[in-house]
Enzyme design. Structure first.
Site, short mmCIF file in Angstrom:
data_model
loop_
_atom_site.label_atom_id
_atom_site.label_comp_id
_atom_site.label_asym_id
_atom_site.label_seq_id
_atom_site.Cartn_x
_atom_site.Cartn_y
_atom_site.Cartn_z
N CYS A 95 -10.50 -3.39 10.12
CA CYS A 95 -9.15 -3.93 10.33
C CYS A 95 -8.51 -3.10 11.43
O CYS A 95 -9.22 -2.47 12.22
CB CYS A 95 -8.35 -3.96 9.03
SG CYS A 95 -8.07 -2.37 8.23
C1 RB5 Z 1 -2.73 -5.73 10.77
O1 RB5 Z 1 -2.42 -6.63 9.76
C2 RB5 Z 1 -3.03 -4.37 10.18
O2 RB5 Z 1 -2.02 -3.96 9.33
C3 RB5 Z 1 -4.36 -4.38 9.43
O3 RB5 Z 1 -5.37 -4.78 10.29
C4 RB5 Z 1 -4.80 -3.05 8.87
O4 RB5 Z 1 -4.70 -2.04 9.84
C5 RB5 Z 1 -4.21 -2.66 7.60
O5 RB5 Z 1 -4.57 -1.65 6.99
#
Ligand code: RB5
Length: 168
Positions: free
Chosen positions: A72
């Protein structure tokens, strides 16, 4: 040396999509990998990270995958979410020592990383080394991992409920 071929589940939200695609391609051409399962997101997908993380973790819990790579923005939300699935141990790590210890000390099945945190070549290098790591069930770490697993039994207790007030 690892004596088995890994079944690896990969996933990302849209903030980790490019890295997930690159790692998926690496894994698909790696002789140490038997199968790569992609739980999304796909090119036009916008599923929030908790749903992807839990889908991947459930495949591991159910014995349909051995390992997971989740990307993420930071790798943080993916790890928090995957750890909601009993029996799954997920970490966020962006350095070689932590990645190594996540397997050898913690028997973590899931490695989470952030596309906004580390460069793609570092991430690819870490995954490359991670495939050669396997937890030793006869090591001194085994009892500690068993202790983690034993706390999964407490998951029916909701934080803040009267039942949990006296809990450890
Ligand atoms: C984007 O939604 C971001 O918050 C996500 O990719 C992640 O970093 C969350 O932990």
């Amino acid at each position: 040396m690892v004596n088995k071929l890994w079944r690896v589940v990969v996933g990302s939200d849209d903030a980790g999509f490019e890295y997930k695609e690159r790692l998926k391609s690496d894994l698909e051409s790696d002789s140490r990998v038997a199968e790569v399962i992609d739980v999304g997101v796909h090119a036009d997908g916008h599923t929030h990270y908790p749903h992807i993380a839990v889908a991947a973790a459930r495949l591991i819990r159910d014995g349909r995958a051995d390992r997971g790579i989740l990307i993420c923005g930071t790798g943080l939300g993916m790890a928090i979410s995957a750890n909601k699935v009993a029996g799954v141990r997920a970490v966020t790590a962006h350095d070689g020592y932590s990645v190594e210890r996540s397997v050898l000390s913690n028997n973590a099945q899931v490695l989470c990383m952030g596309q906004r945190v580390a460069g793609i070549e570092l991430v690819r290098h870490l995954v490359e080394g991670w495939l050669d790591l396997e937890f030793d069930e006869s090591s001194r770490s085994a009892a500690k991992v068993e202790a983690i697993n034993a706390y999964d039994q407490d998951r029916h207790i909701t934080v803040g409920s009267s039942e949990s007030k006296g809990a450890k």
